[in-house]
Design an enzyme around this catalytic site. Structure first.
Site, PDB file in Angstrom:
ATOM      1  N   THR A 126     -11.623   8.171   8.696  1.00  0.00           N
ATOM      2  CA  THR A 126     -10.195   8.209   9.032  1.00  0.00           C
ATOM      3  C   THR A 126      -9.751   9.601   9.490  1.00  0.00           C
ATOM      4  O   THR A 126     -10.140  10.611   8.912  1.00  0.00           O
ATOM      5  CB  THR A 126      -9.366   7.778   7.800  1.00  0.00           C
ATOM      6  OG1 THR A 126      -9.834   6.500   7.369  1.00  0.00           O
ATOM      7  CG2 THR A 126      -7.885   7.687   8.130  1.00  0.00           C
ATOM      8  N   ALA A 130      -6.139   8.395  13.772  1.00  0.00           N
ATOM      9  CA  ALA A 130      -7.041   7.233  13.902  1.00  0.00           C
ATOM     10  C   ALA A 130      -7.337   6.642  12.538  1.00  0.00           C
ATOM     11  O   ALA A 130      -8.232   7.107  11.824  1.00  0.00           O
ATOM     12  CB  ALA A 130      -8.340   7.641  14.600  1.00  0.00           C
ATOM     13  N   GLY A 131      -6.553   5.631  12.149  1.00  0.00           N
ATOM     14  CA  GLY A 131      -6.757   4.960  10.864  1.00  0.00           C
ATOM     15  C   GLY A 131      -7.378   3.599  11.100  1.00  0.00           C
ATOM     16  O   GLY A 131      -8.596   3.469  11.237  1.00  0.00           O
ATOM     17  N   HIS A 341       6.248  -8.189 -19.016  1.00  0.00           N
ATOM     18  CA  HIS A 341       6.517  -7.075 -19.937  1.00  0.00           C
ATOM     19  C   HIS A 341       7.999  -6.679 -19.967  1.00  0.00           C
ATOM     20  O   HIS A 341       8.400  -5.831 -20.770  1.00  0.00           O
ATOM     21  CB  HIS A 341       5.708  -5.832 -19.533  1.00  0.00           C
ATOM     22  CG  HIS A 341       4.291  -5.837 -20.022  1.00  0.00           C
ATOM     23  ND1 HIS A 341       3.300  -6.601 -19.452  1.00  0.00           N
ATOM     24  CD2 HIS A 341       3.694  -5.159 -21.031  1.00  0.00           C
ATOM     25  CE1 HIS A 341       2.154  -6.383 -20.075  1.00  0.00           C
ATOM     26  NE2 HIS A 341       2.364  -5.522 -21.047  1.00  0.00           N
ATOM     27  N   GLY A 342       8.807  -7.244 -19.051  1.00  0.00           N
ATOM     28  CA  GLY A 342      10.223  -6.867 -19.007  1.00  0.00           C
ATOM     29  C   GLY A 342      10.362  -5.370 -18.767  1.00  0.00           C
ATOM     30  O   GLY A 342       9.548  -4.758 -18.063  1.00  0.00           O
ATOM     31  N   GLY A 343      11.355  -4.764 -19.383  1.00  0.00           N
ATOM     32  CA  GLY A 343      11.628  -3.331 -19.188  1.00  0.00           C
ATOM     33  C   GLY A 343      10.459  -2.450 -19.602  1.00  0.00           C
ATOM     34  O   GLY A 343      10.221  -1.390 -19.003  1.00  0.00           O
ATOM     35  N   GLU A 366      -9.926   0.818   3.481  1.00  0.00           N
ATOM     36  CA  GLU A 366     -11.081   0.123   4.083  1.00  0.00           C
ATOM     37  C   GLU A 366     -10.672  -1.095   4.909  1.00  0.00           C
ATOM     38  O   GLU A 366     -11.272  -2.166   4.819  1.00  0.00           O
ATOM     39  CB  GLU A 366     -12.111  -0.243   3.009  1.00  0.00           C
ATOM     40  CG  GLU A 366     -12.685   1.012   2.387  1.00  0.00           C
ATOM     41  CD  GLU A 366     -13.942   0.779   1.587  1.00  0.00           C
ATOM     42  OE1 GLU A 366     -14.753  -0.054   1.977  1.00  0.00           O
ATOM     43  OE2 GLU A 366     -14.083   1.468   0.568  1.00  0.00           O
TER      44      GLU A 366
HETATM   45  C1  LIG Z   1      -6.454   7.043  -1.596  1.00  0.00           C
HETATM   46  C2  LIG Z   1      -7.108   6.757  -0.264  1.00  0.00           C
HETATM   47  C3  LIG Z   1      -8.500   6.863  -0.153  1.00  0.00           C
HETATM   48  C4  LIG Z   1      -9.108   6.671   1.104  1.00  0.00           C
HETATM   49  N1  LIG Z   1     -10.474   6.889   1.226  1.00  0.00           N
HETATM   50  C5  LIG Z   1     -11.015   6.925   2.480  1.00  0.00           C
HETATM   51  C6  LIG Z   1     -12.385   7.360   2.676  1.00  0.00           C
HETATM   52  O1  LIG Z   1     -13.114   7.661   1.712  1.00  0.00           O
HETATM   53  N2  LIG Z   1     -12.857   7.442   3.945  1.00  0.00           N
HETATM   54  C7  LIG Z   1     -12.099   7.127   5.035  1.00  0.00           C
HETATM   55  O2  LIG Z   1     -12.593   7.241   6.156  1.00  0.00           O
HETATM   56  N3  LIG Z   1     -10.808   6.690   4.884  1.00  0.00           N
HETATM   57  C8  LIG Z   1     -10.257   6.599   3.641  1.00  0.00           C
HETATM   58  N4  LIG Z   1      -8.939   6.202   3.477  1.00  0.00           N
HETATM   59  C9  LIG Z   1      -8.150   5.859   4.657  1.00  0.00           C
HETATM   60  C10 LIG Z   1      -7.828   4.380   4.777  1.00  0.00           C
HETATM   61  O3  LIG Z   1      -8.998   3.661   5.080  1.00  0.00           O
HETATM   62  C11 LIG Z   1      -6.718   4.257   5.859  1.00  0.00           C
HETATM   63  O4  LIG Z   1      -5.524   4.721   5.268  1.00  0.00           O
HETATM   64  C12 LIG Z   1      -6.577   2.838   6.358  1.00  0.00           C
HETATM   65  O5  LIG Z   1      -7.698   2.467   7.112  1.00  0.00           O
HETATM   66  C13 LIG Z   1      -5.317   2.653   7.224  1.00  0.00           C
HETATM   67  O6  LIG Z   1      -5.202   3.649   8.191  1.00  0.00           O
HETATM   68  P1  LIG Z   1      -3.794   4.443   8.331  1.00  0.00           P
HETATM   69  O7  LIG Z   1      -3.409   4.913   6.979  1.00  0.00           O
HETATM   70  O8  LIG Z   1      -3.941   5.454   9.406  1.00  0.00           O
HETATM   71  O9  LIG Z   1      -2.734   3.342   8.750  1.00  0.00           O
HETATM   72  P2  LIG Z   1      -2.462   2.771  10.247  1.00  0.00           P
HETATM   73  O10 LIG Z   1      -3.743   2.380  10.868  1.00  0.00           O
HETATM   74  O11 LIG Z   1      -1.596   3.728  10.971  1.00  0.00           O
HETATM   75  O12 LIG Z   1      -1.639   1.456   9.918  1.00  0.00           O
HETATM   76  C14 LIG Z   1      -0.232   1.449   9.640  1.00  0.00           C
HETATM   77  C15 LIG Z   1       0.221  -0.012   9.624  1.00  0.00           C
HETATM   78  O13 LIG Z   1       0.034  -0.590  10.925  1.00  0.00           O
HETATM   79  C16 LIG Z   1      -0.730  -1.775  10.807  1.00  0.00           C
HETATM   80  N5  LIG Z   1      -1.594  -1.951  11.972  1.00  0.00           N
HETATM   81  C17 LIG Z   1      -2.377  -1.011  12.583  1.00  0.00           C
HETATM   82  N6  LIG Z   1      -3.036  -1.564  13.596  1.00  0.00           N
HETATM   83  C18 LIG Z   1      -2.685  -2.887  13.640  1.00  0.00           C
HETATM   84  C19 LIG Z   1      -3.039  -3.987  14.462  1.00  0.00           C
HETATM   85  N7  LIG Z   1      -3.930  -3.880  15.456  1.00  0.00           N
HETATM   86  N8  LIG Z   1      -2.454  -5.188  14.211  1.00  0.00           N
HETATM   87  C20 LIG Z   1      -1.586  -5.343  13.187  1.00  0.00           C
HETATM   88  N9  LIG Z   1      -1.204  -4.329  12.375  1.00  0.00           N
HETATM   89  C21 LIG Z   1      -1.755  -3.122  12.599  1.00  0.00           C
HETATM   90  C22 LIG Z   1      -1.583  -1.558   9.556  1.00  0.00           C
HETATM   91  O14 LIG Z   1      -2.077  -2.795   9.026  1.00  0.00           O
HETATM   92  C23 LIG Z   1      -0.578  -0.875   8.641  1.00  0.00           C
HETATM   93  O15 LIG Z   1       0.245  -1.810   8.021  1.00  0.00           O
HETATM   94  C24 LIG Z   1      -8.328   6.317   2.223  1.00  0.00           C
HETATM   95  C25 LIG Z   1      -6.933   6.161   2.080  1.00  0.00           C
HETATM   96  C26 LIG Z   1      -6.322   6.407   0.879  1.00  0.00           C
HETATM   97  C27 LIG Z   1      -4.836   6.299   0.785  1.00  0.00           C
END
Ligand SMILES: Cc1cc2nc3c(=O)[nH]c(=O)nc-3n(C[C@H](O)[C@H](O)[C@H](O)COP(=O)(O)OP(=O)(O)OC[C@H]3O[C@@H](n4cnc5c(N)ncnc54)[C@H](O)[C@@H]3O)c2cc1C
Length: 382
Positions: A126, A130-131, A341-343, A366
């Site tokens: 990530t 680029a998520g 559990h309520g409050g 993931e």
């Molecule tokens: C505590 C934690 C641990 C993590 N550990 C790792 C790790 O070890 N390695 C790693 O690489 N990453 C890790 N991540 C990252 C995680 O995998 C990403 O946060 C996740 O893939 C989503 O990416 P984003 O946060 O950029 O959200 P975005 O991709 O920006 O998504 C935002 C929203 O848009 C929606 N969306 C995006 N594209 C589409 C589409 N084509 N159609 C419909 N809806 C869409 C999504 O579903 C979401 O609701 C971790 C995240 C956290 C919070």
């Protein structure tokens, strides 16, 4: 059909349940409150063989099947999401790519330490821009003589910035494919390499006792021997790793749901209102019945996906289904559990509050729930 677990799988459940109750339960709330990643607890989890569970014994792994590993994650998550995250990320995302795609020298160098829980490895996919769109990574790797030079950054990387962090697998752009899309290659980058900085991320709502990092690569030079597999294989390696990783997120959903449900059932039997335990009110009893039903369905779904994987049959569709369903089941169960559990369910003293928060990551990490629905809809031919 045989729904019985093997003797080994039963033993894993019994031992991990005992460990979670005696070593994790007493400290989980405090570590969460103080946002502390525990080196001591991680080492203890390593001592009982919770890292490298499916890795061959020649690399100091446990050589178990995937279902045993999933049962272990389930049992840890039944008590605490943060420790389950350390184990799930350690096995699937940290060890997985090196074990499945590394050459012999890379496996011998890194796996024994990782499998013994003496060190942790991160999965750097990530990026800030680029998520879900993992094919939009901007981090680059440029060849320079016998080295590659990495530039860019990663965000939210589990297990990548604590005392035990040894390195990270980084997906980087190494060129352009014939179809015009970026070509990705993965590199193993060790901590201490000049230009590589790992910064812990704080103030999380979820998994507060797990380690999450932001990574910066400023002209980081790695030798060519640190390339994972072949040039251009990176994206495929990352996606395949996520297929298996999804099963461990599903296990966290299942285990978390089980833990929250047990807390709610116990509370409902003890809490008296209008002269009787609230479990005797149909409105409460039906919530608990729904929880029991959905947990049973979730367990069958994820165990079947593991069964497929253990027989080396295609399991990606079932893994996406299990990840989506188990995460959402836990969402419904924690909601009911807090309501029962309520409050008191809103107070930190009662453990359900932590389960309620920790669940949210499962809808996002993931591959978000939306992404899982995209994956499943492609498999069914939409
Ligand atoms: C505590 C934690 C641990 C993590 N550990 C790792 C790790 O070890 N390695 C790693 O690489 N990453 C890790 N991540 C990252 C995680 O995998 C990403 O946060 C996740 O893939 C989503 O990416 P984003 O946060 O950029 O959200 P975005 O991709 O920006 O998504 C935002 C929203 O848009 C929606 N969306 C995006 N594209 C589409 C589409 N084509 N159609 C419909 N809806 C869409 C999504 O579903 C979401 O609701 C971790 C995240 C956290 C919070």
């Amino acid at each position: 059909m045989d729904f019985d677990l093997s003797k080994e799988q039963e033993m894993v459940r019994k031992e991990v349940r005992r460990f979670a109750a005696s070593e994790i339960a007493p400290v989980a709330a405090d570590l969460d409150e103080k946002e502390t990643f525990s080196i001591e607890l991680t080492r203890k989890m390593g001592d009982i063989g919770l890292f490298g569970m499916v890795v061959d014994e020649e690399y100091d792994g446990q050589g178990m099947d995937y279902l045993s590993y999933i049962i272990a994650v389930e049992e840890i998550a039944r008590i605490d999401g943060s420790q389950a995250a350390t184990i799930a990320a350690g096995n699937s995302l940290g060890i997985g790519p090196i074990y499945y795609y590394g050459n012999e020298a890379q496996k011998k160098k890194y796996l024994p330490k990782l499998c013994r829980g003496e060190a942790l490895w991160g999965f750097g996919l990530t990026e800030p821009t680029a998520g879900s769109d993992a094919g939009g990574s901007k981090t680059t790797a440029t060849p320079d003589g016998s080295e590659w030079v990495l530039s860019g950054s990663k965000i939210f990387i589990t297990n990548a910035a604590c005392e035990l962090s040894l390195g990270v697998t980084v997906q980087a752009v190494t060129g352009t494919r014939p179809n015009g899309k970026p070509e990705y290659t993965c590199f193993l980058v060790e901590h201490g390499t000049p230009g590589f900085k790992a910064v812990p991320m704080h103030k999380k709502m979820v998994w507060r006792a797990s380690n999450t990092a932001e990574l910066f690569f400023d002209d980081v030079r790695v030798p060519a021997k640190n390339m994972l597999g072949e040039k251009g294989d990176g994206f495929h390696q990352m996606l395949q790793t996520l297929d298996a990783g999804r099963l461990s997120i599903a296990a966290m959903g299942l285990g978390g749901a089980q833990g929250a449900y047990e807390l709610a059932l116990k509370y409902a039997k003890q809490r008296v209102q209008f002269g009787q335990p609230i479990s005797k009110f149909q409105a409460v009893a039906f919530k608990l019945a729904d929880c029991a039903l959905e947990i049973e369905c979730a367990r069958n779904l994820i165990y079947k996906a593991c069964w497929l994987r253990d027989r080396e049959r295609p399991f990606a569709k079932e893994a996406a289904m299990a990840k989506l369903y188990c995460s959402e089941v836990m969402g419904r169960v924690v909601n009911h559990a807090v309501q029962v559990h309520g409050g008191y369910g809103l107070m930190k003293e009662y453990q359900v509050e932590r389960f309620y928060r920790d669940q949210k990551l499962l809808d996002i990490g993931e591959g978000t729930s939306e992404v899982q629905r995209i994956v499943i809809s492609r498999y069914i031919g939409c």
